[in-house]
Design a protein around this motif. Sequence first.
Motif, mmCIF file in Angstrom:
data_model
loop_
_atom_site.group_PDB
_atom_site.id
_atom_site.type_symbol
_atom_site.label_atom_id
_atom_site.label_comp_id
_atom_site.label_asym_id
_atom_site.label_seq_id
_atom_site.Cartn_x
_atom_site.Cartn_y
_atom_site.Cartn_z
ATOM 1 N N ASN A 49 32.349 -28.818 -34.730
ATOM 2 C CA ASN A 49 32.603 -27.416 -34.447
ATOM 3 C C ASN A 49 33.286 -26.733 -35.626
ATOM 4 O OD1 ASN A 49 32.565 -25.135 -33.026
ATOM 5 N ND2 ASN A 49 34.353 -25.584 -31.768
ATOM 6 N N SER A 50 32.830 -27.069 -36.824
ATOM 7 C CA SER A 50 33.380 -26.431 -38.006
ATOM 8 C C SER A 50 32.220 -25.829 -38.788
ATOM 9 C CB SER A 50 34.110 -27.475 -38.854
ATOM 10 O OG SER A 50 34.077 -27.119 -40.203
ATOM 11 N N LYS A 51 32.476 -24.680 -39.387
ATOM 12 C CA LYS A 51 31.358 -23.971 -40.023
ATOM 13 C C LYS A 51 30.823 -24.721 -41.232
ATOM 14 C CE LYS A 51 32.746 -19.562 -38.281
ATOM 15 N NZ LYS A 51 33.031 -18.164 -38.550
ATOM 16 N N TRP A 92 27.480 -31.073 -35.940
ATOM 17 C CA TRP A 92 27.469 -30.183 -34.784
ATOM 18 C C TRP A 92 28.721 -30.358 -33.949
ATOM 19 C CZ3 TRP A 92 25.544 -25.913 -33.174
ATOM 20 C CH2 TRP A 92 25.584 -25.591 -31.822
ATOM 21 N N ALA A 93 29.120 -31.628 -33.730
ATOM 22 C CA ALA A 93 30.219 -31.886 -32.822
ATOM 23 C C ALA A 93 31.561 -31.503 -33.421
ATOM 24 C CB ALA A 93 30.236 -33.356 -32.432
#
Lengths: 152, 375, 362
Positions: free
Chosen positions: C157-159, C154-155
């Motif tokens: 921030n990459s798909k 989650w942290a």
Amino acid sequence: MLNREELSKIVLELVPEAEIPEGTQYPEAIIPAEKLVELTEKLKSDKRTQFDYLISHTAVDFLTHFTAVYHLDSTEFRHLLVLKVKIEERENPEIDSLTGLFPTCEFFEREVFDLFGIKYKNHPNLKRLFLEDDYGFPLRKDFRDEVNIIER
Amino acid sequence: MSEEIIKDVIIGENEEYIINMGPQHPSTHGVLRFEVCLQGETVKYLIPHIGYIHRGIEKMCEAITYPQIIHLTDRMDYLSAHINNEAVCLCVENALQIEVPERVKYIRTILAELNRIASHQLWWSAFGMDLGALTTFFYGLRDREKILDIFEESFGSRLLHSFIMPGGLMHDVHPNFQKRIKEFIAYFRKKLPEYDQLLTGNIIFQNRSKGIGLMSRETAIAYGVTGPSGRGSGWSCDIRKIAPYSAYDKVQFNEMLETEGDTFARYKVRMREMWESMNILEQLVDNIPEGDYTAKMKPIIKLPVGEYFQRVETARGELAVYIVSDGNKTPYRIKFRTPNFSNLFVMNKITSGYKIADLVAVSGSLDLVIPDIDR
Amino acid sequence: MSSNLYDFSTLTSSIHEWLSGFMSAGWVVFTELVLIGLLFLLFFALLGLFLVYLERKVCAIMQNRVGPNRVGKWGLLQTIADLIKLLIKELIPIRKSDKFLFNLAPFIVIIASLMAMAALPFAKGLQAIDFNIGVFYIMAVSSLGVVGILLAGWASNSKYSIIGAMRSGAQIVSYELSVGLSLMAIVIFSGSMQLSTIIESQANGWWIFKGHIPAFIAFVVFLVASTAEINRGPFDLAEAESELTAGFHTEYSGIKFAFFFLAEYINMFIVAALAATIFLGGWMPFHIGSWEGFNHIMDFVPPIVWFFLKTFFIIYIIMWFKWTFPRLRIDQLLTLEWKYLLPISLVNIVFIAFLVLMGWHF
């Protein structure tokens, strides 16, 4: 499998104004641009010909005009027909799209649009395939690129 | 993480989850980019973006002579370089009305089949990798090495050969050529069952590939998907059978067809093609006639005015060469109808609705070579 | 009795007495904690390095290769060289990531596996804490790791990371059940959750032999489910490199990546050690019925050797899985758990309860 004479006869029957050149490697027909979709549709559905597989589509720049070339094959009879359409207009060449009949044509047409700048009417997604949007049309014979292409 | 970032980065404009597979991604086998729209893990649609290695081969060919073009064709489908060379050579010979010696025909066919096996071996290796079976890669490359050694011994290069020239071959093959091929066939007949043991019979592999990426015969024809991928859908599209060239009319072989049209069918076609290629090799290797390695050619090749079209069967499908000549030593226009170009664009049609892992499996089963798409 | 020959409790208690001689009780406990902590950290690092080396060698054997053979004798120093490389590598900052959680995630993952290590009995008397709910503790702690994985995904921030993290969450939460139930089988047999008691109960035979077919089924289920729980092939969907490039740790580099990497191998060790302890008798030597001479010789092999032999046997099997099987798809993975493994373990437990009730096991 139909031979050259039979194929020419069928094409002439469907499009009387077609021009059948002699001495070519495969049966060939030069047809007017407005008849293209109509003729291919008939050739595809006709029980005698069944041209259901478009091998390739490309264009050639003859400086005076463009020629769009379609190589059609029949998966049933295995005969081959070359269709040619002359496009006299150079500034804004336009031709009907065959995407509806042959989905594979969508990408051949995008390639030709990318490299020759020929526009296709009724094409679902006519965007450049390989090159940037502001690049010229490199396969035209009068294309010059001082930066990237060194003339010999 | 702020709301703004979530909106910008994670979710696209229409609240769709779009990920870019490539141009640097382990499973696209080259610089190809898929813009994949996902719903959870399911693929909604996919847009291929190509052109990262567009080199303008067709434009370059307009400025160089026919023997020089051969070297560029290597760089299209680099895994079936011999067959690409052969396509241009056949087209030029056809235009010049040259009959090449029997020996040349036999050697060309042998090289094409060896190249086909090598290409399928690499495909098998990479396909296993795509599905997460990492060991396949080393099994495949171990055996491919033997073929590359044969190539290296005869013409010094392993991948891009440029060995077939208009009118014949660059030079004669090495005296060991036949012996080495016979050794290879004996070796590979023992090794190929290992491939089945490692991957084909695996239950996970079968579950991953059966019923995935279904392509009907009609879809294959409509999108022009040729080669093993098309034959996996039951479309008999083998140019070696339809319009035999070189020595293919002198050998007995079967066209491999599967009717399921899924990833596993395409897999089976390629596996069976490796066996069949070995059969073709066995029929030819002992019967190579003596003679010249090239026909008499003028130093400068000028094609008569006209248009020439030649189709051959590469390891991935139908390669067609279309040459428009104005009588000069360079072609006026040359067009390569490459198999991967058409094979690629069926991806959207056959992957939407499947999982993202299936997308990797399907693209692996189509065996895409990216330089062949971009040219 | 020769089983007391290698009892570590005499050593540990003598250290305790020696420390008590010149310290107050509180300081003794503190010193012992520090000592144990240091020992575990050292063991942790060495074990991680060795397991990476082992994996590369096993993988090489599977793939007709030689494996690392340049740095040191038989390439033994290769992983140390890799570690140095990872230590001096740049830590690439991700601009739009949540910095705090991004940096916290690797520690959560590695702390979870370090905590689980505390309850493992390496030999008689060689165990940091002998909980009376040891099995329960290990299960609870080892599933903390998923929090770290989810945070990492989650942290970043990459798909790709977030898909990997979501997969991992779904996978670990599901497979936790089967792991628990298959361990429960032996807990029913031995009547205790304390690891030392479970081992003592195998003095006359390992549970995998004593427990008839149900114990064997539980063992197989445990092996499959725990392989999935530690995100290893063929269940390595969370990092599936051919689909998601590297899954949840795509954006990590340098030593932070090494933490994930290390934690994965330590988790594999913990799972293998647990399987060896519960099913294969832990540090108990291998005995065959009434062959007194044979049993006596076996008793002279130190228990710690037995423990590591069994553990590395299981580790080898887990590595064997990874290098021969293709990867499952996410829906197939969940199908395998919810439609096959879970019902099998449930029925198995009922069956075992019946066996124990009737006293039909050895």
